[in-house]
Write a protein that holds these residues in place. Sequence first.
Motif, PDB file in Angstrom:
ATOM      1  N   THR A 117       0.829  -1.201   0.000  1.00  0.00           N
ATOM      2  CA  THR A 117       0.000   0.000   0.000  1.00  0.00           C
ATOM      3  C   THR A 117       0.863   1.250   0.000  1.00  0.00           C
ATOM      4  O   THR A 117       0.530   2.254  -0.655  1.00  0.00           O
ATOM      5  CB  THR A 117      -0.941  -0.005   1.216  1.00  0.00           C
ATOM      6  N   TYR A 118       1.980   1.224   0.718  1.00  0.00           N
ATOM      7  CA  TYR A 118       2.893   2.369   0.727  1.00  0.00           C
ATOM      8  C   TYR A 118       3.386   2.667  -0.685  1.00  0.00           C
ATOM      9  O   TYR A 118       3.399   3.822  -1.132  1.00  0.00           O
ATOM     10  CB  TYR A 118       4.072   2.082   1.652  1.00  0.00           C
ATOM     11  N   ALA A 119       3.771   1.633  -1.424  1.00  0.00           N
ATOM     12  CA  ALA A 119       4.360   1.820  -2.743  1.00  0.00           C
ATOM     13  C   ALA A 119       3.329   2.117  -3.819  1.00  0.00           C
ATOM     14  O   ALA A 119       3.625   2.802  -4.801  1.00  0.00           O
ATOM     15  CB  ALA A 119       5.167   0.589  -3.133  1.00  0.00           C
ATOM     16  N   ASN A 120       2.108   1.604  -3.659  1.00  0.00           N
ATOM     17  CA  ASN A 120       1.110   1.685  -4.729  1.00  0.00           C
ATOM     18  C   ASN A 120      -0.186   2.376  -4.339  1.00  0.00           C
ATOM     19  O   ASN A 120      -1.066   2.563  -5.177  1.00  0.00           O
ATOM     20  CB  ASN A 120       0.766   0.266  -5.219  1.00  0.00           C
ATOM     21  N   GLY A 121      -0.335   2.739  -3.072  1.00  0.00           N
ATOM     22  CA  GLY A 121      -1.613   3.256  -2.596  1.00  0.00           C
ATOM     23  C   GLY A 121      -2.094   4.494  -3.313  1.00  0.00           C
ATOM     24  O   GLY A 121      -3.288   4.656  -3.576  1.00  0.00           O
ATOM     25  N   GLY A 122      -1.180   5.401  -3.666  1.00  0.00           N
ATOM     26  CA  GLY A 122      -1.590   6.605  -4.389  1.00  0.00           C
ATOM     27  C   GLY A 122      -2.170   6.277  -5.742  1.00  0.00           C
ATOM     28  O   GLY A 122      -3.181   6.842  -6.162  1.00  0.00           O
ATOM     29  N   TRP A 123      -1.513   5.344  -6.436  1.00  0.00           N
ATOM     30  CA  TRP A 123      -2.018   4.928  -7.744  1.00  0.00           C
ATOM     31  C   TRP A 123      -3.367   4.246  -7.630  1.00  0.00           C
ATOM     32  O   TRP A 123      -4.283   4.484  -8.421  1.00  0.00           O
ATOM     33  CB  TRP A 123      -0.999   3.986  -8.386  1.00  0.00           C
ATOM     34  N   LEU A 124      -3.519   3.375  -6.622  1.00  0.00           N
ATOM     35  CA  LEU A 124      -4.773   2.643  -6.454  1.00  0.00           C
ATOM     36  C   LEU A 124      -5.934   3.579  -6.170  1.00  0.00           C
ATOM     37  O   LEU A 124      -7.059   3.365  -6.637  1.00  0.00           O
ATOM     38  CB  LEU A 124      -4.632   1.619  -5.323  1.00  0.00           C
ATOM     39  N   LYS A 125      -5.686   4.639  -5.406  1.00  0.00           N
ATOM     40  CA  LYS A 125      -6.751   5.598  -5.096  1.00  0.00           C
ATOM     41  C   LYS A 125      -7.201   6.342  -6.348  1.00  0.00           C
ATOM     42  O   LYS A 125      -8.371   6.709  -6.470  1.00  0.00           O
ATOM     43  CB  LYS A 125      -6.265   6.584  -4.043  1.00  0.00           C
ATOM     44  N   LYS A 126      -6.279   6.559  -7.273  1.00  0.00           N
ATOM     45  CA  LYS A 126      -6.609   7.286  -8.497  1.00  0.00           C
ATOM     46  C   LYS A 126      -7.213   6.381  -9.568  1.00  0.00           C
ATOM     47  O   LYS A 126      -7.721   6.869 -10.580  1.00  0.00           O
ATOM     48  CB  LYS A 126      -5.361   7.959  -9.058  1.00  0.00           C
ATOM     49  N   HIS A 127      -7.108   5.084  -9.360  1.00  0.00           N
ATOM     50  CA  HIS A 127      -7.624   4.128 -10.346  1.00  0.00           C
ATOM     51  C   HIS A 127      -8.514   3.096  -9.642  1.00  0.00           C
ATOM     52  O   HIS A 127      -8.177   1.913  -9.565  1.00  0.00           O
ATOM     53  CB  HIS A 127      -6.468   3.425 -11.065  1.00  0.00           C
ATOM     54  N   PRO A 128      -9.654   3.518  -9.143  1.00  0.00           N
ATOM     55  CA  PRO A 128     -10.530   2.582  -8.417  1.00  0.00           C
ATOM     56  C   PRO A 128     -11.137   1.544  -9.356  1.00  0.00           C
ATOM     57  O   PRO A 128     -11.290   1.774 -10.559  1.00  0.00           O
ATOM     58  CB  PRO A 128     -11.613   3.500  -7.846  1.00  0.00           C
ATOM     59  N   ILE A 129     -11.474   0.404  -8.784  1.00  0.00           N
ATOM     60  CA  ILE A 129     -12.186  -0.623  -9.541  1.00  0.00           C
ATOM     61  C   ILE A 129     -13.580  -0.102  -9.873  1.00  0.00           C
ATOM     62  O   ILE A 129     -14.280   0.404  -9.000  1.00  0.00           O
ATOM     63  CB  ILE A 129     -12.285  -1.923  -8.725  1.00  0.00           C
ATOM     64  N   PRO A 130     -14.022  -0.171 -11.118  1.00  0.00           N
ATOM     65  CA  PRO A 130     -15.378   0.285 -11.463  1.00  0.00           C
ATOM     66  C   PRO A 130     -16.425  -0.401 -10.597  1.00  0.00           C
ATOM     67  O   PRO A 130     -16.279  -1.575 -10.237  1.00  0.00           O
ATOM     68  CB  PRO A 130     -15.522  -0.119 -12.940  1.00  0.00           C
ATOM     69  N   ALA A 131     -17.483   0.339 -10.267  1.00  0.00           N
ATOM     70  CA  ALA A 131     -18.516  -0.185  -9.371  1.00  0.00           C
ATOM     71  C   ALA A 131     -19.171  -1.448  -9.912  1.00  0.00           C
ATOM     72  O   ALA A 131     -19.665  -2.281  -9.151  1.00  0.00           O
ATOM     73  CB  ALA A 131     -19.570   0.895  -9.122  1.00  0.00           C
ATOM     74  N   SER A 132     -19.160  -1.620 -11.234  1.00  0.00           N
ATOM     75  CA  SER A 132     -19.814  -2.780 -11.848  1.00  0.00           C
ATOM     76  C   SER A 132     -18.920  -4.016 -11.865  1.00  0.00           C
ATOM     77  O   SER A 132     -19.360  -5.087 -12.289  1.00  0.00           O
ATOM     78  CB  SER A 132     -20.217  -2.440 -13.285  1.00  0.00           C
ATOM     79  N   GLU A 133     -17.664  -3.889 -11.402  1.00  0.00           N
ATOM     80  CA  GLU A 133     -16.700  -4.980 -11.521  1.00  0.00           C
ATOM     81  C   GLU A 133     -16.200  -5.424 -10.149  1.00  0.00           C
ATOM     82  O   GLU A 133     -16.152  -4.642  -9.206  1.00  0.00           O
ATOM     83  CB  GLU A 133     -15.495  -4.537 -12.368  1.00  0.00           C
ATOM     84  N   SER A 134     -15.829  -6.701 -10.049  1.00  0.00           N
ATOM     85  CA  SER A 134     -15.231  -7.226  -8.823  1.00  0.00           C
ATOM     86  C   SER A 134     -13.712  -7.143  -8.859  1.00  0.00           C
ATOM     87  O   SER A 134     -13.048  -7.259  -7.822  1.00  0.00           O
ATOM     88  CB  SER A 134     -15.652  -8.692  -8.614  1.00  0.00           C
ATOM     89  N   SER A 135     -13.143  -6.970 -10.042  1.00  0.00           N
ATOM     90  CA  SER A 135     -11.708  -6.794 -10.206  1.00  0.00           C
ATOM     91  C   SER A 135     -11.483  -6.000 -11.489  1.00  0.00           C
ATOM     92  O   SER A 135     -12.399  -5.835 -12.300  1.00  0.00           O
ATOM     93  CB  SER A 135     -11.002  -8.151 -10.271  1.00  0.00           C
ATOM     94  N   TRP A 136     -10.261  -5.506 -11.670  1.00  0.00           N
ATOM     95  CA  TRP A 136      -9.996  -4.713 -12.864  1.00  0.00           C
ATOM     96  C   TRP A 136      -8.526  -4.795 -13.223  1.00  0.00           C
ATOM     97  O   TRP A 136      -7.675  -4.986 -12.347  1.00  0.00           O
ATOM     98  CB  TRP A 136     -10.405  -3.258 -12.651  1.00  0.00           C
ATOM     99  N   GLY A 137      -8.224  -4.675 -14.491  1.00  0.00           N
ATOM    100  CA  GLY A 137      -6.851  -4.706 -14.961  1.00  0.00           C
ATOM    101  C   GLY A 137      -6.833  -4.589 -16.471  1.00  0.00           C
ATOM    102  O   GLY A 137      -7.885  -4.535 -17.124  1.00  0.00           O
ATOM    103  N   ILE A 138      -5.645  -4.559 -17.046  1.00  0.00           N
ATOM    104  CA  ILE A 138      -5.519  -4.414 -18.490  1.00  0.00           C
ATOM    105  C   ILE A 138      -6.190  -5.564 -19.221  1.00  0.00           C
ATOM    106  O   ILE A 138      -6.743  -5.387 -20.316  1.00  0.00           O
ATOM    107  CB  ILE A 138      -4.022  -4.298 -18.885  1.00  0.00           C
ATOM    108  N   GLY A 139      -6.177  -6.753 -18.620  1.00  0.00           N
ATOM    109  CA  GLY A 139      -6.822  -7.897 -19.247  1.00  0.00           C
ATOM    110  C   GLY A 139      -8.317  -7.677 -19.444  1.00  0.00           C
ATOM    111  O   GLY A 139      -8.894  -8.080 -20.457  1.00  0.00           O
ATOM    112  N   LYS A 140      -8.944  -7.028 -18.460  1.00  0.00           N
ATOM    113  CA  LYS A 140     -10.375  -6.752 -18.554  1.00  0.00           C
ATOM    114  C   LYS A 140     -10.667  -5.735 -19.654  1.00  0.00           C
ATOM    115  O   LYS A 140     -11.650  -5.859 -20.387  1.00  0.00           O
ATOM    116  CB  LYS A 140     -10.878  -6.218 -17.208  1.00  0.00           C
TER     117      LYS A 140
END
Length: 250
Positions: free
Chosen positions: A54-77
Amino acid sequence: MNPLFSRPRRWLLAAPLLMLAACQPGGKSAGTARPDLLQANLDTTVRPGDDFFTYANGGWLKKHPIPASESSWGIGKEVQNEVYARLRSLNEEAANANAAAGTNQQKIGDFYATGLDSATVEQQGLAPLKPELNRLAAIQSVADVQAAIARLIPLGVNALIGPYVGQDAKNSDKMALQLWQAGLGLPNRDYYFNKDTRTANIRREYGRHVARMFRLMGQDSVAAQASSARVVALETALAKRVFGNLGKPV
């Protein structure tokens, strides 16, 4: 379970940042004035010794939330959604093309139009499946089971054996036929044996779902319940033989 894999699948995108942040805690390269992307991706409200991910990636994760319609997200999706959009476009074009009979475009268009014709589907009911269901009902021997599996797999049915072509485990230069156990209606073997409240409830509801499917096929409630019990019992027996993490049957 490795805790990294228990996190939302956004880590697939963020994990490289973790390694970069570890190598460059200050974030800037000497002699450059470029934006400090690594620093922007940190979550400095978290102590790195407590939760380095979370220390290393938390800022990025906050700016890129998982869409409300999805249980997970990534480039594959994102790639998957693009593929689905292209497939839909190809199907719609084929359905509206009035292509010559026998051409691939005509077959694709007819297949797509058939799937959208819900009125005809409801009117036909189980009639198109009757020949296949009758073949299954006529099974009397192990040889008949083998023949049924061989027939169903090319039709896309999840029938006890799941074949696929993948990289050979002992020779990565070759692609080889792989076989895995199929035939389970629940996601994995744990759903058949775990005793926690959530899993036990899923197991009960699954049995009820299977019974409803048999009722829709024309069986009365008593027969449907009995058929469901046999299906769940068979799947449980199959799940019992699924190989565990150590390569041994559980």
